[in-house]
Motif scaffolding. Sequence first.
Motif, short mmCIF file in Angstrom:
data_model
loop_
_atom_site.label_atom_id
_atom_site.label_comp_id
_atom_site.label_asym_id
_atom_site.label_seq_id
_atom_site.Cartn_x
_atom_site.Cartn_y
_atom_site.Cartn_z
N MET A 146 0.85 -1.19 0.00
CA MET A 146 0.00 0.00 0.00
C MET A 146 0.89 1.24 0.00
O MET A 146 1.78 1.37 0.82
N SER A 147 0.63 2.18 -0.95
CA SER A 147 1.45 3.39 -1.05
C SER A 147 0.66 4.60 -0.57
O SER A 147 -0.58 4.61 -0.58
N TYR A 148 1.40 5.64 -0.20
CA TYR A 148 0.80 6.87 0.33
C TYR A 148 1.39 8.08 -0.37
O TYR A 148 2.51 8.04 -0.89
N SER A 149 0.61 9.16 -0.41
CA SER A 149 1.04 10.37 -1.09
C SER A 149 0.52 11.60 -0.37
O SER A 149 -0.55 11.56 0.28
N ASN A 150 1.27 12.69 -0.49
CA ASN A 150 0.83 13.98 0.06
C ASN A 150 0.27 14.88 -1.04
O ASN A 150 -0.04 16.05 -0.78
N ASP A 151 0.17 14.34 -2.26
CA ASP A 151 -0.41 15.10 -3.38
C ASP A 151 -1.92 14.96 -3.33
O ASP A 151 -2.51 14.04 -3.91
N VAL A 152 -2.58 15.86 -2.56
CA VAL A 152 -4.02 15.76 -2.31
C VAL A 152 -4.71 17.08 -2.66
O VAL A 152 -4.23 18.17 -2.28
N ASP A 153 -5.80 17.02 -3.39
CA ASP A 153 -6.63 18.20 -3.73
C ASP A 153 -8.08 17.91 -3.40
O ASP A 153 -8.54 16.76 -3.55
N PHE A 154 -8.82 18.95 -2.97
CA PHE A 154 -10.22 18.80 -2.59
C PHE A 154 -11.10 19.65 -3.49
O PHE A 154 -10.77 20.80 -3.80
N TYR A 155 -12.26 19.08 -3.89
CA TYR A 155 -13.25 19.84 -4.65
C TYR A 155 -14.29 20.41 -3.69
O TYR A 155 -14.36 20.04 -2.51
N ARG A 156 -15.11 21.32 -4.26
CA ARG A 156 -16.26 21.80 -3.47
C ARG A 156 -17.25 20.66 -3.29
O ARG A 156 -17.23 19.67 -4.00
N LEU A 157 -18.14 20.82 -2.31
CA LEU A 157 -19.16 19.80 -2.08
C LEU A 157 -20.02 19.62 -3.32
O LEU A 157 -20.39 20.61 -3.99
N ALA A 158 -20.32 18.39 -3.64
CA ALA A 158 -21.12 18.09 -4.83
C ALA A 158 -22.57 17.85 -4.44
O ALA A 158 -22.88 17.52 -3.30
N ARG A 159 -23.48 18.01 -5.42
CA ARG A 159 -24.91 17.82 -5.14
C ARG A 159 -25.53 17.05 -6.30
O ARG A 159 -25.31 17.36 -7.47
N LYS A 160 -26.27 15.95 -5.97
CA LYS A 160 -26.97 15.17 -6.97
C LYS A 160 -28.38 14.86 -6.47
O LYS A 160 -28.64 14.86 -5.27
N LYS A 161 -29.30 14.61 -7.40
CA LYS A 161 -30.69 14.32 -7.04
C LYS A 161 -30.84 12.83 -6.72
O LYS A 161 -31.17 12.01 -7.57
N ARG A 162 -30.52 12.48 -5.50
CA ARG A 162 -30.69 11.11 -5.00
C ARG A 162 -30.70 11.17 -3.49
O ARG A 162 -30.44 12.22 -2.88
N ARG A 163 -30.99 10.01 -2.83
CA ARG A 163 -31.13 10.04 -1.36
C ARG A 163 -29.83 10.48 -0.70
O ARG A 163 -29.84 11.34 0.17
N ARG A 164 -28.71 9.90 -1.09
CA ARG A 164 -27.42 10.36 -0.60
C ARG A 164 -26.86 11.34 -1.63
O ARG A 164 -25.99 11.00 -2.42
N GLY A 165 -27.37 12.52 -1.61
CA GLY A 165 -27.06 13.47 -2.69
C GLY A 165 -25.99 14.49 -2.39
O GLY A 165 -25.72 15.36 -3.24
N HIS A 166 -25.38 14.45 -1.22
CA HIS A 166 -24.34 15.43 -0.85
C HIS A 166 -22.98 14.72 -0.78
O HIS A 166 -22.77 13.84 0.03
N GLY A 167 -22.10 15.09 -1.68
CA GLY A 167 -20.86 14.35 -1.81
C GLY A 167 -19.59 15.15 -1.53
O GLY A 167 -19.53 16.36 -1.75
N VAL A 168 -18.60 14.43 -1.03
CA VAL A 168 -17.25 14.97 -0.83
C VAL A 168 -16.37 14.33 -1.91
O VAL A 168 -16.37 13.11 -2.07
N ARG A 169 -15.64 15.16 -2.66
CA ARG A 169 -14.79 14.65 -3.74
C ARG A 169 -13.37 15.19 -3.55
O ARG A 169 -13.18 16.37 -3.26
#
Length: 469
Positions: free
Chosen positions: A1-24
């Motif tokens: 298993m490898s690890y990295s510090n190259d990490v980027d975050f998007y804004r919260l996502a929204r979709k029309k479904r029961r679990r519609g709030h996403g972290v990307r």
Amino acid sequence: MSYSNDVDFYRLARKKRRRGHGVRWVVAGREFSKWFTTEALADNERTKLKQAAKDGESFCTETGQPESVARELKAVSFYDLACEFTDLKWAKAAAKTRQGTSEAFAVLAPVLVKSTRGMPDPQVVRDALYQWAFHTERRKAGPPPEEYEKAITWVRGASLKVTELDTPGRRSELIRKALDALALRMDGKPAAAKTVARKRAALSGLLNYAVEKDIFPASPLGKVSWERPKTTNQVDRRRLPSPELVDRLLSVVEEERPDLVAFYACAYYAMMRPGEIVALDREACTSLPSTGWGSLSFEDSSPRSGSGWTDSGTTHDDRQLKHRAEKETRHVPIPPRLVRLLRRHLDQFVDPGEDHLFRGKRGGPLSESTYGRVWQQVRRKALTAKQLRTELAGRVYDLRGAGISLGLNAGVPVPVLAERAGHSPAVLMNVYAGCLEGRDQLWNKRLEAAFDGADPEPESEDDTPGEAA
């Protein structure tokens, strides 16, 4: 298993479904996402991930999780990891190693638990772990015996997650607790230093295996400063009999058990380990001339381990020579007196159809209990009352130590002596550098002459060392 510090975050996502709030988010170019029923839950998860990145934590390129979370997901209980490690090592391990590893884990598993509530009798727990849980063949053969069921069920349920051993707030407490347990016997008294070192090595091997499985980034054992009992590899010179005392001991053996004189003589004159002597056969004795020096050539050893731990089910583990590869042979020149003893032994005590030189009464390998018991009887007859209160020649193994030390004192080059004794030169000097007990008078005379600027007097009959005190 490898690890990295190259990490980027998007804004919260929204979709029309029961679990519609996403972290990307993206780790080393690979996108990950996690979805929730409410925006608040998604925002909380995103905040935790960003905080981990801000704290400098690496992220797993396979799961996308911070290193601490990824390792926790892979965590198993101490009991389960110890069973897995035991199985991994079992096939290639010597019987004594299997036995020692099981003994160490049987001490550790009952103390590395969430709580001792409902714990069965400690002796039963330890027996269940030693006799069944950490014995690969018995555990794979089926459920534990009825008398061990309750103890095994309790340990399985109470065992800590291995990752807790490296939790910053608990690491010191748990590792010290484990090491302190290894340092005590069942009766609460301190264990021998070498026993503690052997059990600690088993724990170290298990934690290093956890590193190999990416459960830990590094072994937590090295992060805790624990003062282990002091050990020494050097042989205790007070145990080693002088040549004169060896002669007297062998004379008593000749009177009491003539069939074992050659056995003890091999330990001294050929510097052999007891397990090597037990495995000695006719093929090893092809160079025993009627006069002069001979030699032994052997490649096997039969150390006693207990029938429950050997592949053969016998009390002796048939192995290659210690520290050597399979089929590697050791050649040991032997003096005329040992040649004569072996020739006589083959003539008088080994039937024509027999192969091994030393056998028990029922035809099996000569047992440690037999040659050890006889040796103690011989000591009682050969030693004075004062000597019997010491550890002088207390074990058959001390004859080997006396033979090696005698060779060092006689000026035999270390590489030559190491080859004959089956050691590396470094180990031989580390273990056997002590002089024989009873030779101080000789060394003192030579030093005194050197201090006075005179040539040391040649060794005379008066310099011959007396019996060990």
